[in-house]
Design a protein around this motif. Structure first.
Motif, PDB file in Angstrom:
ATOM      1  N   LYS A   1      11.962 -29.071   0.344  1.00 33.00           N
ATOM      2  CA  LYS A   1      11.052 -30.105   0.826  1.00 33.00           C
ATOM      3  C   LYS A   1       9.650 -29.504   0.993  1.00 33.00           C
ATOM      4  CE  LYS A   1       9.989 -34.033   2.262  1.00 33.00           C
ATOM      5  NZ  LYS A   1       9.913 -35.087   1.289  1.00 33.00           N
ATOM      6  N   ARG A   2       9.611 -28.294   1.523  1.00 32.29           N
ATOM      7  CA  ARG A   2       8.312 -27.681   1.791  1.00 32.29           C
ATOM      8  C   ARG A   2       7.586 -27.333   0.496  1.00 32.29           C
ATOM      9  NH1 ARG A   2       9.295 -23.464   6.532  1.00 32.29           N
ATOM     10  NH2 ARG A   2       7.094 -23.049   6.127  1.00 32.29           N
ATOM     11  N   SER A   3       8.358 -27.052  -0.533  1.00 30.00           N
ATOM     12  CA  SER A   3       7.726 -26.810  -1.838  1.00 30.00           C
ATOM     13  C   SER A   3       6.981 -28.068  -2.287  1.00 30.00           C
ATOM     14  CB  SER A   3       8.802 -26.406  -2.833  1.00 30.00           C
ATOM     15  OG  SER A   3       8.409 -26.708  -4.120  1.00 30.00           O
ATOM     16  N   GLU A   4       7.603 -29.226  -2.052  1.00 26.46           N
ATOM     17  CA  GLU A   4       6.937 -30.492  -2.422  1.00 26.46           C
ATOM     18  C   GLU A   4       5.680 -30.717  -1.586  1.00 26.46           C
ATOM     19  OE1 GLU A   4       9.751 -33.657  -1.808  1.00 26.46           O
ATOM     20  OE2 GLU A   4      11.224 -32.663  -3.089  1.00 26.46           O
ATOM     21  N   LEU A   5       5.718 -30.272  -0.327  1.00 29.10           N
ATOM     22  CA  LEU A   5       4.586 -30.529   0.566  1.00 29.10           C
ATOM     23  C   LEU A   5       3.448 -29.527   0.374  1.00 29.10           C
ATOM     24  CD1 LEU A   5       6.579 -31.238   3.868  1.00 29.10           C
ATOM     25  CD2 LEU A   5       5.411 -32.907   2.420  1.00 29.10           C
ATOM     26  N   SER A   6       3.739 -28.441  -0.339  1.00 25.80           N
ATOM     27  CA  SER A   6       2.743 -27.380  -0.449  1.00 25.80           C
ATOM     28  C   SER A   6       1.699 -27.689  -1.523  1.00 25.80           C
ATOM     29  CB  SER A   6       3.447 -26.069  -0.802  1.00 25.80           C
ATOM     30  OG  SER A   6       2.489 -25.061  -0.921  1.00 25.80           O
ATOM     31  N   SER A   7       0.434 -27.351  -1.197  1.00 30.53           N
ATOM     32  CA  SER A   7      -0.600 -27.588  -2.208  1.00 30.53           C
ATOM     33  C   SER A   7      -0.949 -26.285  -2.912  1.00 30.53           C
ATOM     34  CB  SER A   7      -1.857 -28.174  -1.542  1.00 30.53           C
ATOM     35  OG  SER A   7      -2.303 -27.273  -0.555  1.00 30.53           O
ATOM     36  N   ASN A   8      -0.271 -25.210  -2.544  1.00 31.82           N
ATOM     37  CA  ASN A   8      -0.586 -23.919  -3.143  1.00 31.82           C
ATOM     38  C   ASN A   8       0.464 -23.585  -4.214  1.00 31.82           C
ATOM     39  OD1 ASN A   8      -0.111 -20.907  -3.320  1.00 31.82           O
ATOM     40  ND2 ASN A   8      -2.016 -20.955  -2.162  1.00 31.82           N
ATOM     41  N   PRO A   9       0.026 -23.362  -5.477  1.00 32.06           N
ATOM     42  CA  PRO A   9       0.992 -23.180  -6.559  1.00 32.06           C
ATOM     43  C   PRO A   9       1.962 -22.014  -6.335  1.00 32.06           C
ATOM     44  CG  PRO A   9      -1.295 -23.026  -7.357  1.00 32.06           C
ATOM     45  CD  PRO A   9      -1.357 -23.273  -5.899  1.00 32.06           C
ATOM     46  N   LEU A  10       1.467 -20.903  -5.790  1.00 31.84           N
ATOM     47  CA  LEU A  10       2.374 -19.758  -5.603  1.00 31.84           C
ATOM     48  C   LEU A  10       3.320 -19.959  -4.427  1.00 31.84           C
ATOM     49  CD1 LEU A  10       0.146 -16.763  -6.552  1.00 31.84           C
ATOM     50  CD2 LEU A  10       2.467 -17.125  -7.363  1.00 31.84           C
ATOM     51  N   SER A  11       2.861 -20.677  -3.386  1.00 27.61           N
ATOM     52  CA  SER A  11       3.781 -20.977  -2.278  1.00 27.61           C
ATOM     53  C   SER A  11       4.903 -21.856  -2.797  1.00 27.61           C
ATOM     54  CB  SER A  11       3.082 -21.721  -1.142  1.00 27.61           C
ATOM     55  OG  SER A  11       2.054 -20.956  -0.630  1.00 27.61           O
ATOM     56  N   LYS A  12       4.516 -22.847  -3.613  1.00 29.36           N
ATOM     57  CA  LYS A  12       5.528 -23.725  -4.217  1.00 29.36           C
ATOM     58  C   LYS A  12       6.567 -22.885  -4.946  1.00 29.36           C
ATOM     59  CE  LYS A  12       3.143 -28.025  -5.461  1.00 29.36           C
ATOM     60  NZ  LYS A  12       3.969 -29.008  -4.777  1.00 29.36           N
ATOM     61  N   GLN A  13       6.045 -21.933  -5.756  1.00 25.73           N
ATOM     62  CA  GLN A  13       6.946 -21.107  -6.558  1.00 25.73           C
ATOM     63  C   GLN A  13       7.876 -20.281  -5.654  1.00 25.73           C
ATOM     64  OE1 GLN A  13       4.816 -18.740  -9.435  1.00 25.73           O
ATOM     65  NE2 GLN A  13       6.707 -17.789 -10.189  1.00 25.73           N
ATOM     66  N   LEU A  14       7.311 -19.697  -4.599  1.00 19.86           N
ATOM     67  CA  LEU A  14       8.132 -18.871  -3.711  1.00 19.86           C
ATOM     68  C   LEU A  14       9.173 -19.721  -2.974  1.00 19.86           C
ATOM     69  CD1 LEU A  14       8.779 -16.091  -2.610  1.00 19.86           C
ATOM     70  CD2 LEU A  14       6.863 -16.283  -1.024  1.00 19.86           C
ATOM     71  N   PHE A  15       8.767 -20.912  -2.521  1.00 21.06           N
ATOM     72  CA  PHE A  15       9.752 -21.809  -1.885  1.00 21.06           C
ATOM     73  C   PHE A  15      10.896 -22.110  -2.867  1.00 21.06           C
ATOM     74  CE2 PHE A  15       6.371 -23.621   1.138  1.00 21.06           C
ATOM     75  CZ  PHE A  15       6.992 -23.121   2.276  1.00 21.06           C
ATOM     76  N   ASN A  16      10.522 -22.363  -4.133  1.00 21.94           N
ATOM     77  CA  ASN A  16      11.552 -22.710  -5.114  1.00 21.94           C
ATOM     78  C   ASN A  16      12.474 -21.533  -5.413  1.00 21.94           C
ATOM     79  OD1 ASN A  16      10.888 -25.373  -5.382  1.00 21.94           O
ATOM     80  ND2 ASN A  16       9.324 -24.978  -6.955  1.00 21.94           N
ATOM     81  N   ILE A  17      11.887 -20.337  -5.484  1.00 18.49           N
ATOM     82  CA  ILE A  17      12.727 -19.149  -5.724  1.00 18.49           C
ATOM     83  C   ILE A  17      13.730 -19.007  -4.584  1.00 18.49           C
ATOM     84  CG2 ILE A  17      12.724 -16.611  -5.825  1.00 18.49           C
ATOM     85  CD1 ILE A  17      10.027 -16.770  -7.271  1.00 18.49           C
ATOM     86  N   MET A  18      13.240 -19.175  -3.351  1.00 19.54           N
ATOM     87  CA  MET A  18      14.137 -19.015  -2.195  1.00 19.54           C
ATOM     88  C   MET A  18      15.268 -20.030  -2.255  1.00 19.54           C
ATOM     89  SD  MET A  18      11.825 -17.950   1.050  1.00 19.54           S
ATOM     90  CE  MET A  18      10.517 -19.143   1.056  1.00 19.54           C
ATOM     91  N   ALA A  19      14.880 -21.276  -2.575  1.00 19.38           N
ATOM     92  CA  ALA A  19      15.892 -22.343  -2.597  1.00 19.38           C
ATOM     93  C   ALA A  19      16.914 -22.086  -3.700  1.00 19.38           C
ATOM     94  CB  ALA A  19      15.214 -23.691  -2.788  1.00 19.38           C
ATOM     95  N   THR A  20      16.445 -21.610  -4.859  1.00 25.11           N
ATOM     96  CA  THR A  20      17.354 -21.404  -5.985  1.00 25.11           C
ATOM     97  C   THR A  20      18.250 -20.194  -5.763  1.00 25.11           C
ATOM     98  OG1 THR A  20      15.465 -22.065  -7.315  1.00 25.11           O
ATOM     99  CG2 THR A  20      17.380 -21.285  -8.521  1.00 25.11           C
TER     100      THR A  20
END
Ligand code: S5P
Length: 474
Positions: free
Chosen positions: A220-239
């Motif tokens: 969810k936080r990846s969707e809320l993030s406006s920073n491309p690398l934060s999005k990527q890190l959130f997604n890595i963690m989730a995956t």
């Protein structure tokens, strides 16, 4: 209306505790009214008037064994009331000492006793609630809070939802009404202020859940993030189901690469200190990047930049390390001011790179203050595409769920090293202190079997994260 209230309203206006004009709030929103009741400590007559009014009007009919002021502005008022009414006072620490089981509440009390809260201004009610929660954790009963000013932005309702009733000396409307009547502000200003307060209601404690980073999943936080690398890190963690960042503080390139070969599957981020590697060379960087691609983790160079922008720009791009060429993200102190972020954002030729800004440190006796922390967070807000989050120890550092809290100083048992490093447990840092990504160095690197230890950390950390987002903490 009793004349004392008008007298206090005028005094607050004259000492600039309430100002009208155009101001910026902490969160960067423009506001036509500004309160700073901290100034009252310079005016003993105002302090006396406030404590008399609270005593004679707000405290009437309430039952309490203790008084507790919400730090810091209300502390001197609570002290005056404590002395005036001969009621013992309790003090809540604003910052939990990060080591050991340091008490949050100072003073003598027993479970079951009643405590009355004293606060200067209520907006959303969250500061009052922080104090209430800590008192309730100790078994104290908290049902009432007395307030100087209720901004009427939803705080009293939020507090009532949490079984805290407030009594305030002024609501925003009564204060404005007095100041208009006494010719201190125009009708026009009063209108603008009322409109502003109406338009900027604090989120209710129910809605707040949907925006509470402690309860939101990384997806969810990846969707809320406006920073491309934060999005990527959130997604890595989730995956990968890991929020472990390995701090590879080793001094030979082969030992680092060998270790990552073994633990790469368990981590979302690797944190390097390239300046401690004795045989640093471009081939090491190439192999590091290959491992990052193969195991799907990001690379954070923990450079902790702390110089003027021009020097930081050179340190980032040039010299033997050429950090900008290979690190996905870096750490930086905020101490030098915005120049450091300007340098880092203009140094990567349009390629998205990230920065974790240090807002707090894990080391004992570090000189960072709450004001410094707050100023760091405000500075970062101007660079949303660059700043991925904060290196910090406390959940109160920031609220934005799109940002990431990176927390070092973690081992399975709380302890210290002999050079000032303080270690907290996974439970403490994730469930209480809001850590998202957890940095572990020697807990893994110095163990006999780093591979199995990394797995143990990964599982312990992920368990705490899933417990946190389930919302079933108490
Ligand atoms: O406040 C801080 C910030 C950082 S980035 N405290 C820290 O310990 N760090 C870094 O985290 C530190 O430089 C080291 O690389 C790592 C902690 O390592 P450990 O061996 O103590 O777990």
């Amino acid at each position: 209306m009793y004349p004392e209230f008008e007298d206090l309203a005028l005094k607050l206006f004259h000492v600039d505790a309430v100002k009208f004009g155009e101001f910026m709030t902490k969160s960067g929103i423009k506001t036509p009214v500004y309160f700073d009741l901290r100034v009252i400590v310079s005016y003993p007559d105002v302090m006396e008037l406030i404590s008399n009014l609270l005593h004679n009007f707000a405290m009437k009919g309430l039952e309490y064994d203790h008084l507790c002021g919400v730090p810091y502005t209300a502390l001197p008022i609570a002290t005056l009331l404590s002395v005036q009414t001969k009621t013992p006072m309790l003090m809540r620490r604003k910052e939990a000492k990060s080591y050991g089981t340091k008490k949050m509440i100072e003073g003598h009390y027993s479970a079951g006793q009643k405590c009355l809260i004293i606060e200067d201004v209520v907006t959303s009610g969250s500061s009052v609630m922080e104090t209430v929660k800590d008192l309730r954790k100790e078994g104290l009963k908290v049902n009432d809070a007395i307030i100087i000013l209720d901004r009427e932005q939803g705080g009293s309702q939020n507090l009532a939802n949490n079984n805290v009733q407030i009594k305030s000396l002024f609501t925003m409307s009564t204060l404005i009404e007095i100041l208009v009547r006494k010719g201190k502000i125009s009708e026009n200003i009063a209108f603008k202020v009322k409109q502003y307060l109406n338009d900027t209601k604090a989120p209710s404690s129910d809605n707040k859940k949907s925006n509470n980073r402690m309860l939101l999943t990384f997806e969810k936080r990846s969707e809320l993030s406006s920073n491309p690398l934060s999005k990527q890190l959130f997604n890595i963690m989730a995956t990968k189901k890991t929020n472990l960042c390995l701090s590879v503080d080793l001094t030979s390139s082969t030992s680092i690469l060998n270790l990552l070969e073994k633990v790469g599957e368990h981590i979302c981020l690797v944190k390097t200190h390239v300046d401690i590697i004795e045989d640093f060379n471009p081939d090491f960087v190439a192999q590091l990047k290959q491992l990052a691609d193969r195991f799907n983790f990001l690379i954070l160079e923990d450079r902790k930049f702390a110089d003027i922008g021009n020097t930081v720009s050179l340190q980032y791009q040039k010299g033997m390390f050429k950090i900008a060429d290979w690190a996905d993200c870096v750490t930086s102190h905020s101490l030098p001011g915005e120049g450091v972020l300007k340098a880092l954002s203009s140094s990567c030729n349009g390629v998205a790179k990230g920065v974790f800004l240090l807002a707090e440190m894990s080391s004992e006796g570090n000189l960072i203050t709450p004001e410094y922390r707050e100023a760091s967070v405000n500075m970062a807000a101007k660079y949303p595409n660059l700043v991925m989050g904060f290196v910090c120890q406390n959940k109160d550092t920031f609220n934005n769920p799109g940002l990431i809290q990176l927390t070092p100083g973690v081992q399975l048992e709380s302890s210290k090293d002999d050079m000032g490093q303080i270690y907290n447990t996974p439970e403490k840092v994730i469930l209480e202190n809001g850590a998202d990504v957890i940095v572990v160095g020697r807990g893994i690197v110095a163990s006999k079997s780093p591979e199995s230890q990394a797995l143990i950390y990964k599982e312990a950390l992920w368990k705490c994260y899933t417990k946190r987002v389930s919302g079933k903490l108490e």
